[in-house]
Design an enzyme around this catalytic site. Structure first.
Site, PDB file in Angstrom:
ATOM      1  N   THR A   1      33.194  47.955  34.107  1.00 58.90           N
ATOM      2  CA  THR A   1      33.939  47.275  35.174  1.00 58.90           C
ATOM      3  C   THR A   1      33.059  46.509  36.150  1.00 58.90           C
ATOM      4  O   THR A   1      31.940  46.933  36.460  1.00 58.90           O
ATOM      5  CB  THR A   1      34.755  48.316  35.974  1.00 58.90           C
ATOM      6  OG1 THR A   1      35.201  47.726  37.200  1.00 58.90           O
ATOM      7  CG2 THR A   1      33.932  49.550  36.337  1.00 58.90           C
TER       8      THR A   1
ATOM      9  N   GLU B   1      33.504  46.507  39.164  1.00 58.94           N
ATOM     10  CA  GLU B   1      33.348  47.368  40.350  1.00 58.94           C
ATOM     11  C   GLU B   1      31.917  47.930  40.413  1.00 58.94           C
ATOM     12  O   GLU B   1      31.431  48.272  41.490  1.00 58.94           O
ATOM     13  CB  GLU B   1      34.404  48.475  40.292  1.00 58.94           C
ATOM     14  CG  GLU B   1      34.413  49.487  41.413  1.00 58.94           C
ATOM     15  CD  GLU B   1      34.998  49.018  42.744  1.00 58.94           C
ATOM     16  OE1 GLU B   1      35.630  47.945  42.796  1.00 58.94           O
ATOM     17  OE2 GLU B   1      34.804  49.734  43.747  1.00 58.94           O
TER      18      GLU B   1
ATOM     19  N   TYR C   1      34.376  55.999  41.744  1.00 59.14           N
ATOM     20  CA  TYR C   1      34.815  55.419  40.464  1.00 59.14           C
ATOM     21  C   TYR C   1      33.699  54.566  39.859  1.00 59.14           C
ATOM     22  O   TYR C   1      33.369  54.690  38.676  1.00 59.14           O
ATOM     23  CB  TYR C   1      36.067  54.572  40.703  1.00 59.14           C
ATOM     24  CG  TYR C   1      36.433  53.648  39.571  1.00 59.14           C
ATOM     25  CD1 TYR C   1      37.088  54.118  38.434  1.00 59.14           C
ATOM     26  CD2 TYR C   1      36.143  52.273  39.637  1.00 59.14           C
ATOM     27  CE1 TYR C   1      37.428  53.258  37.394  1.00 59.14           C
ATOM     28  CE2 TYR C   1      36.482  51.420  38.603  1.00 59.14           C
ATOM     29  CZ  TYR C   1      37.124  51.912  37.483  1.00 59.14           C
ATOM     30  OH  TYR C   1      37.454  51.055  36.451  1.00 59.14           O
TER      31      TYR C   1
ATOM     32  N   LYS D   1      31.633  55.081  36.381  1.00 57.39           N
ATOM     33  CA  LYS D   1      31.655  54.054  35.332  1.00 57.39           C
ATOM     34  C   LYS D   1      30.249  53.536  35.030  1.00 57.39           C
ATOM     35  O   LYS D   1      29.952  53.137  33.900  1.00 57.39           O
ATOM     36  CB  LYS D   1      32.561  52.894  35.770  1.00 57.39           C
ATOM     37  CG  LYS D   1      34.056  53.185  35.607  1.00 57.39           C
ATOM     38  CD  LYS D   1      34.497  53.069  34.155  1.00 57.39           C
ATOM     39  CE  LYS D   1      35.998  53.184  33.990  1.00 57.39           C
ATOM     40  NZ  LYS D   1      36.431  53.000  32.601  1.00 57.39           N
TER      41      LYS D   1
END
Ligand code: NAP
Ligand code: GDD
Length: 351
Positions: free
Chosen positions: A128, A130, A152, A156
């Site tokens: 991701t 992010e 998160y 990841k």
């Protein structure tokens, strides 16, 4: 070309899982999809796409290694798409440990099992944008620094590293797609784009009279989800595994998305939009904008749907749903049964 091939998708009940299953079924794959056993299973997206009876469903929980092992044994996949995750950034601040378990460690479990049980499986990891976090040097590419700003993203990033490591150490055909935000009418209602399109539709038909949002200045590179699952498939068709950024190359603020959505139904956002601290995060990635050059040059992939078109597709879909619902029609969707976020108390984020 893909006739007779077997694919296992973890998280087939999610937005991407549903679109990817539809794509692979169309290509002749035998599709196995994992779901989570719960008191009320969540199959509405598969019903919307009319593929619920075409998928072989396998129950798993990502934190339970034996359930993953069983899923691989059952599916015997040629391709494994690891999409299941606790995918909501906001929630990861409330459940950092289980997010690490589910969105991080479970990838290590999966690649270990692939290595031992079926090492010729082609593996896709849902990485991701992010992960870029506070690195606001744009555009962000596969080689940009990753500085996570949420539990998160940290989870990841671990999963991303493990995927690369298994590729290099054990020769697995393991690729990670670093996907920037992608949205659709099948997006979960907690994510900001769908929260906006759903609220705008509700306001238009008179079911509600306000939209409460947090940080309006965050900027995201928003694309259209069905195009992004095509990129996942393309990655696993390459002779060599690699990591790829998938993005539009454009960035827009939450405020811009909101204004575009209200404009589509001829309403003035100033009358309905409220700022609400409850929807701000302890840290928030300020700016994402991706450089998908590698994907364009190697996979031949590029986005097609513009920002304006995306907003339109989402707002029109939610408006049509609310109008049909008011007319007494029944059809698979999530909104009427969604908990009103304003009624949910999370812990105090700023202690
Ligand atoms: P999503 O709609 O939230 O779907 C997540 C899926 O994971 C659902 O099927 C969910 O099952 C399943 N899941 C969650 N926790 C689980 C657990 N403990 N055990 C088993 N299954 C579990 O997410 P998405 O938007 O499709 O995204 C797919 C993947 O791409 C995710 O890994 C996400 O982090 C990543 N990603 C998404 C984007 C994006 O913009 N959409 C961008 C980059 C990366 P339930 O249906 O039971 O909840
Ligand atoms: N969800 C939400 N709700 N976000 C809000 C709100 C609100 O009321 N108000 C402002 N925002 C801001 C968030 O603070 C964030 O800056 C931005 O809107 C986007 O939030 P989300 O739609 O929740 O997505 P995300 O960018 O945090 O995460 C999504 O994209 C990632 C890829 O960059 C998810 O799909 C992740 O799973 C994915 O990895």
């Amino acid at each position: 070309m893909s006739q007779g091939r077997r694919a296992l998708i973890t998280g087939v009940t999610g937005q991407d899982g549903a679109y990817l299953a539809q794509l692979l079924l169309g290509k002749g794959y035998e599709v196995y999809g994992t779901f989570r056993r719960s008191s009320s299973p969540n199959f509405w997206r598969l019903h919307v796409l009319d593929i619920a009876t075409d998928i072989q469903l396998v129950p798993i929980d990502l934190s339970d290694a034996s359930s993953l092992l069983e899923a691989i044994r059952i599916a015997q996949p040629d391709e494994l798409y690891n999409l299941a995750a606790q995918s909501f950034v906001g929630t990861s601040f409330e459940t950092p440990l289980s997010t690490a378990e589910v969105s991080g460690l479970s990838t290590a479990r999966l690649v270990e099992m692939v290595r031992h049980l079926k090492p010729d499986t082609r593996f896709y990891q849902a990485s991701t944008s992010e992960m870029f976090g506070s690195n606001s040097e744009v555009p962000q590419s596969e080689t940009s620094e990753m500085v996570p700003m949420s539990p998160y993203a940290a989870a990841k990033l671990y999963a991303h590293g493990i995927t690369r490591m298994y590729r290099e150490a054990y020769g697995l055909h393991a690729s990670a797609g670093i996907l920037f935000n992608h949205e659709s009418p099948l997006r979960g209602l907690e994510f900001v784009t769908r929260k906006i399109s759903n609220a705008v539709a509700k306001i238009k038909v008179g079911v509600t009279d306000s939209l409460h949002l947090g940080n309006l200045e965050a900027r995201r590179d928003w694309g259209y989800a069905p195009e992004y699952v095509e990129a996942m498939w393309l990655m696993l068709q390459q002779d060599e595994p690699a990591d790829y950024v998938i993005a539009t190359g454009e960035s827009h603020s939450v405020r811009e998305f909101t204004e575009a959505a209200f404009a589509l139904v001829d309403l003035d956002p100033e009358q309905y939009l409220r700022h609400d601290e409850r929807f701000t995060r302890p840290l928030d990635v300020p700016l994402l904008m991706g450089d998908a050059t590698r994907a364009r040059e190697t996979l031949g992939w590029q986005h097609a749907t513009s920002f304006q078109k995306l907003v339109e597709v989402m707002v029109r879909a939610d408006l049509e749903r609310w109008q049909s619902w008011q007319a007494g029609k029944t059809f698979p969707w999530d909104a009427p049964f969604h908990t009103d976020e304003m009624r949910v108390i999370t812990r105090t984020l700023r202690v």
